[in-house]
Scaffold this motif. Structure first.
Motif, PDB file in Angstrom:
ATOM      1  N   PRO A 176     -13.231  10.620   1.620  1.00 34.30           N
ATOM      2  CA  PRO A 176     -13.715  10.504   2.914  1.00 34.30           C
ATOM      3  C   PRO A 176     -12.720   9.803   3.897  1.00 34.30           C
ATOM      4  O   PRO A 176     -11.593   9.173   3.472  1.00 34.30           O
ATOM      5  CB  PRO A 176     -14.703   9.092   2.464  1.00 34.30           C
ATOM      6  N   ASP A 177     -12.773  10.176   5.126  1.00 33.34           N
ATOM      7  CA  ASP A 177     -11.771   9.949   6.074  1.00 33.34           C
ATOM      8  C   ASP A 177     -10.627  10.137   5.581  1.00 33.34           C
ATOM      9  O   ASP A 177      -9.684   9.106   5.980  1.00 33.34           O
ATOM     10  CB  ASP A 177     -12.225   8.473   6.809  1.00 33.34           C
ATOM     11  N   LYS A 178     -10.060  11.260   5.026  1.00 27.66           N
ATOM     12  CA  LYS A 178      -8.934  11.528   4.509  1.00 27.66           C
ATOM     13  C   LYS A 178      -7.719  11.146   5.486  1.00 27.66           C
ATOM     14  O   LYS A 178      -6.695  10.717   5.040  1.00 27.66           O
ATOM     15  CB  LYS A 178      -8.635  12.839   4.137  1.00 27.66           C
ATOM     16  N   GLU A 179      -7.756  11.631   6.799  1.00 25.80           N
ATOM     17  CA  GLU A 179      -6.737  11.460   7.799  1.00 25.80           C
ATOM     18  C   GLU A 179      -6.379   9.976   8.017  1.00 25.80           C
ATOM     19  O   GLU A 179      -5.205   9.565   8.433  1.00 25.80           O
ATOM     20  CB  GLU A 179      -7.179  11.907   9.136  1.00 25.80           C
ATOM     21  N   LYS A 180      -7.256   8.993   7.618  1.00 28.86           N
ATOM     22  CA  LYS A 180      -6.697   7.496   7.572  1.00 28.86           C
ATOM     23  C   LYS A 180      -5.663   7.246   6.635  1.00 28.86           C
ATOM     24  O   LYS A 180      -5.133   6.221   7.013  1.00 28.86           O
ATOM     25  CB  LYS A 180      -7.711   6.759   7.802  1.00 28.86           C
ATOM     26  N   TYR A 181      -5.762   7.867   5.616  1.00 28.65           N
ATOM     27  CA  TYR A 181      -4.638   7.528   4.547  1.00 28.65           C
ATOM     28  C   TYR A 181      -3.267   8.273   4.817  1.00 28.65           C
ATOM     29  O   TYR A 181      -2.987   9.227   4.145  1.00 28.65           O
ATOM     30  CB  TYR A 181      -5.195   7.843   3.277  1.00 28.65           C
ATOM     31  N   ASP A 182      -2.493   7.505   5.584  1.00 28.25           N
ATOM     32  CA  ASP A 182      -1.430   8.174   6.367  1.00 28.25           C
ATOM     33  C   ASP A 182       0.071   7.644   5.787  1.00 28.25           C
ATOM     34  O   ASP A 182       0.772   8.022   6.311  1.00 28.25           O
ATOM     35  CB  ASP A 182      -1.569   8.231   7.818  1.00 28.25           C
ATOM     36  N   THR A 183      -0.002   6.834   4.827  1.00 26.15           N
ATOM     37  CA  THR A 183       1.051   6.523   4.329  1.00 26.15           C
ATOM     38  C   THR A 183       1.858   7.791   3.556  1.00 26.15           C
ATOM     39  O   THR A 183       0.836   8.581   2.916  1.00 26.15           O
ATOM     40  CB  THR A 183       1.063   5.442   3.195  1.00 26.15           C
ATOM     41  N   ARG A 184       2.964   7.701   3.355  1.00 29.11           N
ATOM     42  CA  ARG A 184       3.673   8.603   2.707  1.00 29.11           C
ATOM     43  C   ARG A 184       3.266   9.101   1.012  1.00 29.11           C
ATOM     44  O   ARG A 184       3.104   9.871   0.802  1.00 29.11           O
ATOM     45  CB  ARG A 184       5.444   8.729   2.816  1.00 29.11           C
ATOM     46  N   THR A 185       3.000   7.719   0.580  1.00 21.97           N
ATOM     47  CA  THR A 185       2.464   7.825  -0.814  1.00 21.97           C
ATOM     48  C   THR A 185       1.193   8.241  -0.930  1.00 21.97           C
ATOM     49  O   THR A 185       1.012   9.218  -1.876  1.00 21.97           O
ATOM     50  CB  THR A 185       2.424   6.222  -1.139  1.00 21.97           C
ATOM     51  N   HIS A 186       0.334   7.985   0.032  1.00 21.24           N
ATOM     52  CA  HIS A 186      -1.049   8.592  -0.013  1.00 21.24           C
ATOM     53  C   HIS A 186      -1.093   9.894   0.235  1.00 21.24           C
ATOM     54  O   HIS A 186      -1.877  10.760  -0.431  1.00 21.24           O
ATOM     55  CB  HIS A 186      -1.848   7.755   0.893  1.00 21.24           C
ATOM     56  N   GLU A 187      -0.287  10.564   1.097  1.00 23.85           N
ATOM     57  CA  GLU A 187      -0.232  11.984   1.583  1.00 23.85           C
ATOM     58  C   GLU A 187       0.356  12.684   0.373  1.00 23.85           C
ATOM     59  O   GLU A 187      -0.167  13.862   0.196  1.00 23.85           O
ATOM     60  CB  GLU A 187       0.760  12.015   2.814  1.00 23.85           C
ATOM     61  N   ALA A 188       1.539  12.275  -0.031  1.00 19.77           N
ATOM     62  CA  ALA A 188       1.978  13.017  -1.303  1.00 19.77           C
ATOM     63  C   ALA A 188       1.058  13.077  -2.593  1.00 19.77           C
ATOM     64  O   ALA A 188       0.820  13.922  -3.128  1.00 19.77           O
ATOM     65  CB  ALA A 188       3.265  12.145  -1.766  1.00 19.77           C
ATOM     66  N   PHE A 189       0.396  12.121  -2.637  1.00 14.26           N
ATOM     67  CA  PHE A 189      -0.569  11.950  -3.768  1.00 14.26           C
ATOM     68  C   PHE A 189      -1.742  12.759  -3.455  1.00 14.26           C
ATOM     69  O   PHE A 189      -2.367  13.578  -4.322  1.00 14.26           O
ATOM     70  CB  PHE A 189      -1.343  10.503  -4.145  1.00 14.26           C
ATOM     71  N   LEU A 190      -2.452  13.009  -2.275  1.00 11.80           N
ATOM     72  CA  LEU A 190      -3.385  13.875  -1.997  1.00 11.80           C
ATOM     73  C   LEU A 190      -2.908  15.469  -2.122  1.00 11.80           C
ATOM     74  O   LEU A 190      -3.742  16.296  -2.346  1.00 11.80           O
ATOM     75  CB  LEU A 190      -3.999  13.433  -0.698  1.00 11.80           C
ATOM     76  N   LEU A 191      -1.928  15.560  -1.752  1.00  7.78           N
ATOM     77  CA  LEU A 191      -1.154  16.956  -1.766  1.00  7.78           C
ATOM     78  C   LEU A 191      -1.263  17.313  -3.176  1.00  7.78           C
ATOM     79  O   LEU A 191      -1.771  18.405  -3.711  1.00  7.78           O
ATOM     80  CB  LEU A 191      -0.029  17.155  -1.167  1.00  7.78           C
ATOM     81  N   TRP A 192      -0.672  16.340  -3.942  1.00  6.82           N
ATOM     82  CA  TRP A 192      -0.446  16.590  -5.555  1.00  6.82           C
ATOM     83  C   TRP A 192      -2.020  16.917  -6.097  1.00  6.82           C
ATOM     84  O   TRP A 192      -2.330  17.866  -6.877  1.00  6.82           O
ATOM     85  CB  TRP A 192       0.170  15.493  -6.230  1.00  6.82           C
ATOM     86  N   LEU A 193      -2.974  15.983  -5.685  1.00  2.61           N
ATOM     87  CA  LEU A 193      -4.288  16.056  -6.130  1.00  2.61           C
ATOM     88  C   LEU A 193      -4.971  17.324  -5.899  1.00  2.61           C
ATOM     89  O   LEU A 193      -5.701  17.920  -6.950  1.00  2.61           O
ATOM     90  CB  LEU A 193      -5.336  15.062  -5.764  1.00  2.61           C
ATOM     91  N   GLU A 194      -4.768  17.842  -4.665  1.00  2.71           N
ATOM     92  CA  GLU A 194      -5.439  19.183  -4.417  1.00  2.71           C
ATOM     93  C   GLU A 194      -4.591  20.349  -5.398  1.00  2.71           C
ATOM     94  O   GLU A 194      -5.404  21.298  -5.541  1.00  2.71           O
ATOM     95  CB  GLU A 194      -5.248  19.335  -2.689  1.00  2.71           C
ATOM     96  N   LYS A 195      -3.389  20.212  -5.763  1.00  3.04           N
ATOM     97  CA  LYS A 195      -2.855  21.269  -6.397  1.00  3.04           C
ATOM     98  C   LYS A 195      -3.222  21.282  -7.711  1.00  3.04           C
ATOM     99  O   LYS A 195      -3.395  22.152  -8.616  1.00  3.04           O
ATOM    100  CB  LYS A 195      -1.208  21.112  -6.223  1.00  3.04           C
ATOM    101  N   LEU A 196      -3.652  19.877  -8.242  1.00  2.00           N
ATOM    102  CA  LEU A 196      -3.885  19.605  -9.498  1.00  2.00           C
ATOM    103  C   LEU A 196      -5.386  20.370  -9.808  1.00  2.00           C
ATOM    104  O   LEU A 196      -5.872  20.795 -10.930  1.00  2.00           O
ATOM    105  CB  LEU A 196      -4.011  18.150 -10.196  1.00  2.00           C
ATOM    106  N   LEU A 197      -6.298  20.053  -8.662  1.00  2.00           N
ATOM    107  CA  LEU A 197      -7.635  20.384  -8.716  1.00  2.00           C
ATOM    108  C   LEU A 197      -8.069  21.845  -8.784  1.00  2.00           C
ATOM    109  O   LEU A 197      -8.821  22.475  -9.209  1.00  2.00           O
ATOM    110  CB  LEU A 197      -8.647  19.607  -7.941  1.00  2.00           C
ATOM    111  N   SER A 252       0.749  -1.110  -0.079  1.00  2.00           N
ATOM    112  CA  SER A 252       0.105   0.012   0.118  1.00  2.00           C
ATOM    113  C   SER A 252       0.889   1.293   0.000  1.00  2.00           C
ATOM    114  O   SER A 252       0.484   2.279  -0.425  1.00  2.00           O
ATOM    115  CB  SER A 252      -1.002   0.050   1.293  1.00  2.00           C
ATOM    116  N   GLY A 253       2.189   1.215   0.506  1.00  2.00           N
ATOM    117  CA  GLY A 253       2.884   2.348   0.458  1.00  2.00           C
ATOM    118  C   GLY A 253       3.632   2.639  -0.942  1.00  2.00           C
ATOM    119  O   GLY A 253       4.097   3.647  -1.010  1.00  2.00           O
ATOM    120  N   ASN A 254       3.458   1.612  -1.854  1.00  2.00           N
ATOM    121  CA  ASN A 254       4.079   1.944  -3.195  1.00  2.00           C
ATOM    122  C   ASN A 254       3.210   1.749  -4.209  1.00  2.00           C
ATOM    123  O   ASN A 254       3.490   1.887  -5.434  1.00  2.00           O
ATOM    124  CB  ASN A 254       5.252   0.936  -3.455  1.00  2.00           C
ATOM    125  N   ASN A 255       1.840   1.512  -3.880  1.00  2.00           N
ATOM    126  CA  ASN A 255       0.747   1.556  -4.921  1.00  2.00           C
ATOM    127  C   ASN A 255      -0.345   2.340  -4.305  1.00  2.00           C
ATOM    128  O   ASN A 255      -0.929   2.445  -3.359  1.00  2.00           O
ATOM    129  CB  ASN A 255       0.416   0.131  -5.136  1.00  2.00           C
TER     130      ASN A 255
END
Length: 281
Positions: free
Chosen positions: A260-281, A87-90
């Motif tokens: 939904p429940d964004k805080e539970k997606y706390d791997t570094r990969t998920h956090e980096a992706f969500l940050l990128w997605l917010e900038k994309l949108l 989950s940390g790499n996918n």
């Protein structure tokens, strides 16, 4: 009672292989070190774990019981580590068809260039998904979504090709396509508020709805109508010069894209992706 994890690992390996020498090879230690770890564990537990015979060792009854539990425990830990590593790499994403096709999939290649080694899989659907290790990106109403889960507040406007915009500026009546959400709990698209804000008489508009935003966008791309939809979805078409706004003022809405429940997606990969997605949108 606390026991040394290293001693427990030495014992489990020796029990599994039936040999201190084989355990030493597996753990990159010496047979003497393995023997000392096992002796320390036996001392802590006040039991004998092995019958030590010439050239071989055999588990005692206490040793068999501990070996079974230790092997099972280490296997469970290894499986958990593999799952966390996966989950940390996918990134397994579940999102709406419109967001996937209009914004997410076209930009994924850029993300993967920035994050080599990360694999992304996208599934689409309008229903809420909450499967393990899946990152859901949904469309909803701010009234029912936690503020901390919101990725983007939505504005709506009317868009079309230059040819249809020219037609609509001259015609007595023109066509606007909007969306009738499959999720009936969502409020209707605020087309009437948009008409009022921009001083457009409702009698001039032929108003059509479909249950997919992509249908309206496709009709507008074919020059058959204007589409009244999220400014987030049409941003790439605006940038490419394919769509233009109706020379109108967008309206704020109750809609948002959220995780939904964004805080539970706390791997570094998920956090980096969500940050990128917010900038994309």
């Amino acid at each position: 009672m606390q026991v040394s994890l290293q001693a427990l690992k030495a014992f489990e390996s020796a029990a599994r292989h039936g040999s201190f020498k084989a355990a030493a090879h597996e753990l990159s230690l010496t047979p003497t070190a393995i023997s000392h770890h096992v002796q320390n564990l036996e001392s802590r537990l006040n039991v004998s774990l092995f019958h030590r015979k010439v050239r071989k060792i055999e588990l005692t009854e206490a040793g068999k019981k501990l070996a079974l539990a230790a092997t099972s425990g280490f296997r469970t830990i290894a499986m958990a580590i593999d799952e966390i590593k996966f989950s940390g790499n996918n990134i397994l994403i579940s999102t709406t068809t419109a967001l996937a096709s209009m914004r997410l999939i076209p930009a994924i290649e850029e993300y993967m260039r920035l994050h080599p080694g990360v694999l992304i899989d996208v599934s689409t659907g309008e229903s809420f998904d909450n499967y393990p290790n899946t990152l859901p990106i949904r469309f909803g109403s701010t009234e029912s979504v936690k503020t901390s889960d919101i990725l983007k507040h939505e504005k709506f406007d009317a868009f079309g090709t230059p040819s249809y915009l020219d037609f609509s500026s001259k015609a007595d009546r023109f066509k606007i396509i909007s969306t009738r959400w499959k999720n009936r709990k969502l409020p209707p698209a605020p087309v009437h508020a948009w008409l009022e804000k921009n001083g457009i008489e409702q009698s001039k508009v032929e108003y059509v709805t479909y249950d997919q935003e992509l249908i309206g966008i496709q009709e507008a791309l074919l020059g058959k109508a204007l589409v009244f939809c999220s400014t987030t979805l049409t941003a790439p078409l605006i940038t490419a010069g394919i769509f233009h706004s109706f020379n109108s003022k967008p309206v704020d809405t109750e809609f948002c894209f959220y995780c939904p429940d964004k805080e539970k997606y706390d791997t570094r990969t998920h956090e980096a992706f969500l940050l990128w997605l917010e900038k994309l949108l």
